[in-house]
Structures are given as structure tokens and as C-alpha cells.
Design an enzyme around this catalytic site. Structure first.
Site, PDB file in Angstrom:
ATOM      1  N   ASP A   1      52.728  69.473 -11.179  1.00  0.00           N
ATOM      2  CA  ASP A   1      52.534  69.728  -9.739  1.00  0.00           C
ATOM      3  C   ASP A   1      51.293  69.055  -9.162  1.00  0.00           C
ATOM      4  O   ASP A   1      50.644  69.591  -8.256  1.00  0.00           O
ATOM      5  CB  ASP A   1      52.474  71.231  -9.474  1.00  0.00           C
ATOM      6  CG  ASP A   1      53.814  71.909  -9.719  1.00  0.00           C
ATOM      7  OD1 ASP A   1      54.838  71.216  -9.630  1.00  0.00           O
ATOM      8  OD2 ASP A   1      53.832  73.119 -10.005  1.00  0.00           O
TER       9      ASP A   1
ATOM     10  N   HIS B   1      51.711  55.414 -26.892  1.00  0.00           N
ATOM     11  CA  HIS B   1      51.115  56.438 -27.755  1.00  0.00           C
ATOM     12  C   HIS B   1      50.458  57.573 -26.981  1.00  0.00           C
ATOM     13  O   HIS B   1      49.769  58.413 -27.560  1.00  0.00           O
ATOM     14  CB  HIS B   1      50.075  55.770 -28.673  1.00  0.00           C
ATOM     15  CG  HIS B   1      49.911  56.440 -29.989  1.00  0.00           C
ATOM     16  ND1 HIS B   1      48.739  57.058 -30.380  1.00  0.00           N
ATOM     17  CD2 HIS B   1      50.786  56.617 -31.008  1.00  0.00           C
ATOM     18  CE1 HIS B   1      48.890  57.563 -31.582  1.00  0.00           C
ATOM     19  NE2 HIS B   1      50.129  57.319 -31.994  1.00  0.00           N
TER      20      HIS B   1
ATOM     21  N   LYS C   1      49.923  61.124 -24.914  1.00  0.00           N
ATOM     22  CA  LYS C   1      50.429  62.491 -25.042  1.00  0.00           C
ATOM     23  C   LYS C   1      49.832  63.311 -23.900  1.00  0.00           C
ATOM     24  O   LYS C   1      48.787  63.932 -24.059  1.00  0.00           O
ATOM     25  CB  LYS C   1      50.035  63.119 -26.380  1.00  0.00           C
ATOM     26  CG  LYS C   1      50.621  62.414 -27.603  1.00  0.00           C
ATOM     27  CD  LYS C   1      49.542  61.717 -28.392  1.00  0.00           C
ATOM     28  CE  LYS C   1      50.140  61.059 -29.617  1.00  0.00           C
ATOM     29  NZ  LYS C   1      49.128  60.284 -30.365  1.00  0.00           N
TER      30      LYS C   1
END
Length: 251
Positions: free
Chosen positions: A178, A171, A173
Site C-alpha cells: 500500500d 536476487h 527479497k
């Protein structure tokens, strides 16, 4: 690097500062110390000191370590180059997120519950095509839903994995760009999240925090399973390449 610095501290902890400085300077020259980060350095120094102390004194030493960390974080830490917020629904914030993705030069680690937004999908394809190392982790159930871009991204050569637990969701996000910028929040990479939902994202330039996210990402990557190219799609790709080679040969 961490182990080398730990050995240095353990073998020099009882020496005076002037005796330690040459070796410390050499570690600095070899880039060991900047790589570790201030908090790890402080932790290893205090661990070295604690080895010869009583349990009661270790309690006081721990408090001293917390105080030193607080001073370092509040007085010597540079301000991040990027401190940005994005709130949805807002197509302009989608454009801002795409600009961040298009900034990637070397590496992009994407860990997102579901990806169905073709604008964001295409930004990942662009990064891959300019030879950025892109890796994607997503939820196993979401990738099977209609409109999911996970298989498309995998078919285009981007290494992609999903979780292995049918009773739980991957779940997260977030995306790490870089090793310097992390973007995280409630935002799923969907059209509804851009145009309808109340969502948020925070973008911040902080290599130390990125290091923790990278370590977490790599742990998931080791334990999850790779997405396989679907056989029928693989066959289509083979046929397309074959037809193309036939045309080239005729010309």
C-alpha cells in the site's frame, strides 16, 4: 508534480517570502508538496538558488543543503507506525509476515528471488481475490525449479515477471504494501527459510522509502518479461470452464 514545483521555484527564487507564500499555499492545497517529500523540495529549492551562484559558492551551498536535510530528518520526521523485525528459523515470524500480507488493501509489489512457500503463496492469492493490485517479480531460473509457485500465481491471474539475463539473478527479497510499508531482508519465500535457515526481515512504515522501492520495482518491471501461461495449463482451464458451463446449462 515534481516538474510543476520546479517551475514554481525557478520563477520565484528571487522574490521575497511574502510574495511566494500565496503560490506556495496553492501548491500545498493541490497536494503537490506532500507528494514530493521534504528531501525533493529542499533539493529543488537549492538547485534554483545555485543557478545564479559561482562554483565556489555552490560548494558552500551544497554543505548547507546537507545540513538542512539532516535537521529535517532528525527533528520533523514522524516516527514510523510500523518498526518490526523477524528472525528465522521461526514459524511464528512466518505468521507475522502473513499478517502483513493480509493487511494489504490496495497494492502489493512483491520482488522475491524464489517463492515455494505455499502459505505465503496463498496470502498473495487472497490479496488478489480481494481485489488488491498484486504484481510479482522473481528470478527466471528459480521459477523453473520444482516447487516454484510463480507459474501457479500467474495462472491465477496475478501479473508476474522474471529477469531476462541468464548469467545473473534477480536476487531481491522485498515487498511493498500500500505504498506505506516495506518488508525486506535476506528471507526467501521458502519452507527452508522458515524452518531451517538463519534469515531476517525488517518491516518499516515509511512512505518516502517505499517511494524509492516502488521506483526501483517499476524500473525492473519495464525491463523484464512477463511470465506466460503454460499452454497445457491454459487448455486444462479452458476445459474446466467448458465443463462447468455445460453443467450449469443442464441445470
Amino acid at each position: 508534480m515534481a516538474e510543476s514545483f520546479k517551475k514554481f521555484i525557478d520563477s520565484n527564487i528571487h522574490k521575497n517570502v511574502n510574495e511566494i507564500l500565496p503560490g506556495f499555499s496553492q501548491l500545498l492545497h493541490n497536494n503537490y508538496i506532500p507528494h514530493l517529500g521534504a528531501k525533493r523540495i529542499i533539493r529543488q529549492v537549492f538547485e534554483g538558488v545555485a543557478k545564479s551562484m559561482s562554483e565556489e559558492d555552490k560548494v558552500h551551498l551544497k554543505k548547507a543543503e546537507e545540513l538542512v536535510n539532516t535537521v529535517v530528518e532528525t527533528s520533523t520526521r514522524a516516527l514510523p507506525k510500523v518498526r518490526d523485525t523477524m528472525f528465522f528459523p521461526n514459524p511464528q515470524c512466518e505468521n507475522k509476515l502473513i499478517k502483513y500480507l493480509d493487511m494489504a488493501k490496495n497494492e502489493m509489489l512483491v520482488c522475491v528471488f524464489t517463492i515455494t512457500n505455499n502459505n505465503l503463496r496463498d496470502a498473495l492469492i487472497r490479496a488478489h481475490n480481494r481485489h488488491v493490485k498484486v504484481q510479482i517479480i522473481s528470478d527466471d531460473e528459480c521459477m523453473k525449479q520444482q516447487g516454484s509457485d510463480i507459474q501457479f500465481l500467474r495462472d491465477n491471474g496475478i501479473p508476474t515477471e522474471t529477469d531476462t539475463n541468464p548469467d545473473a539473478h534477480m536476487h531481491n527479497k522485498f515487498v511493498v504494501i500500500d505504498k506505506e510499508i516495506v518488508i525486506t531482508g535476506s528471507f526467501n519465500w521458502t519452507i527452508a527459510a522458515v524452518n531451517s535457515n538463519q534469515e531476517n526481515l525488517l518491516a518499516i512504515h515509511d512512505p518516502e522509502i517505499c517511494e524509492e522501492y516502488i521506483e526501483y520495482f517499476e524500473g525492473l518491471w519495464r525491463n523484464f518479461r512477463p511470465v506466460e501461461v503454460l499452454r497445457e495449463k491454459a487448455a486444462v482451464c479452458i476445459q474446466r470452464h467448458y465443463r462447468g458451463s455445460q453443467v450449469r446449462n443442464r441445470n
